[in-house]
Structure formats: C-alpha cells, structure tokens
Design an enzyme around this catalytic site. Structure first.
Site: not given
Length: 227
Positions: A86, A194, A196
């Site tokens: 991002c 994302h 994560e």
C-alpha cells in the site's frame, strides 16, 4: 530469518506487519525508524501501509527522502527481499525502486474492502507458495491505488514477467488490473492489497500468509546448512 518493519511518521499498518511475521510466520522481526541509516543484520525489509508524512505532496513522496531509504536502496541492490504494501508500494515508486506511479482511485473515493486477486507470476521469492493463476482474497484500503505507467514501461513489465498480482475485479482503475509488480531482479515487490491483514482465520482469510511463507522458504533454500 530476521525481518525489518520500517516505521515512518504516519505509518498505521506497521503493527499488522509485525504481528504477521512474529505471530503468524513465527520469525524474528524488529521495528526500524525512518531515521535509521543501517539495515545490517536483517534478511528482509518490509515497508508498511499508512499515511507516511500525512500523504503531503503525493503519497510516499516525502518518505522517499527519509534517511532509511538510502539503506533500503542498498539493501535491494544486494539482492535481498524488499516488500512494500500500500503506502509502502507508493514509497517504492517514488524512490524509483519500482517503475510507474500512483493516481487517485478512478472514483475519487477511499476504498476499504476485500477483493479477489489473481497470481500472475508464482516464480518470485514472494509468490512461490501460490499456484499460477490462483485466485486469492486480500483486503485493500487506499485512496491512491490506481497504478499507471507509460506504454513502454508496461511492455517491459509484461516481457520481464514483473506483474505478480492483478485484480480479478479492478476496484480502482489500475492499468491492466495491476495490483502488484516486482523489479526486474525479482527481489523488490510492491502491492496495494494487504497480505499482512490476511494471515489468520480469525481475520477471515489466510491467503496473505503464503506470501510471507514464500519469502521464508526462499531464504531457507539459500541459507541451508549442509553437513
């Protein structure tokens, strides 16, 4: 394996990245300040999402001049893995470690959703644990995720197999549905989704974990101890 999570003023996904490495992947990880000049001792560098320096001027533009980015450039030049997610992707673009630029989403609105992503290249150190053309689900959260590049750059991305992830249903107007690209050497990856935030079933999806597992598997293959 030891990971560095670089923290800029305005980072807000650094703790997510830290959790993904320590709790989900089970590897060593440490926060690194944007003021740092040395990344010695680390095996991979992670640039997290957020709003570095408040996204003033352009997203990632001020962060690209942070002291730590010279160390990141040297780290990448050494062939070690660098992942920007991002805002981290935006920083890699502004730094010139990846080609192209980011524009505002085509609908000029911030998007926070989970979106289907297609694995276009599973031969990188970031994607080897996926299947080619596999459809995975990853969260997105951005206002400037509309990737753009000129025709010659896109031609090179295609020829060098640098497009690693694309959107199955383009949410932001990104050129040719691009969601993530790597450098020609294959050790620097920038992506808007994302991973994560998708490492635990409690979060609703574990598809992102295999990205970090890919990095670990590759590192172990190159650091195997033979008797």
């Amino acid at each position: 394996m030891k990971f560095a999570v670089v923290v800029f003023p305005g980072s807000n996904c650094d703790t997510d990245m830290f959790h993904a490495i320590r709790e989900a992947l089970g590897e060593e990880v440490a926060y690194v300040s944007h003021r740092e000049h040395d990344l010695t001792g680390f095996d991979a560098v992670l640039l997290p999402g957020g709003f570095s320096y408040g996204d003033y001027l352009r997203s990632g533009s001020i962060a690209s001049f942070s002291p730590v980015m010279e160390a990141v450039r040297n780290f990448a030049a050494s062939g070690k893995p660098v992942l920007g997610v991002c805002n981290g992707f935006q920083i890699l673009l502004e730094t010139g470690l990846l080609p192209g630029a980011m524009k505002r989403n085509d609908r000029l609105k911030f998007i926070c959703d989970t979106t289907p992503v297609i694995v276009e290249n599973n031969e990188t150190i970031f994607s080897s644990e996926y299947q080619l053309d596999e459809r995975i689900s990853l969260p997105i959260a951005h206002a400037e995720g509309n990737y753009e590049c000129d025709g010659e750059t896109f031609k090179q991305l295609k020829q060098n197999n640098q497009i690693v992830f694309t959107y199955a249903d383009n949410p932001n107007g990104s050129k040719e549905n691009i969601a993530g690209i790597c450098n020609e050497a294959g050790n620097v990856l920038g992506m808007m989704p994302h991973p994560e935030r998708a490492v635990d079933s409690l979060l609703g999806c574990e598809d992102g974990l295999r990205l970090f597992q890919s990095i670990l598997v590759n590192w172990r293959e190159h650091h195997a101890v033979t008797s």
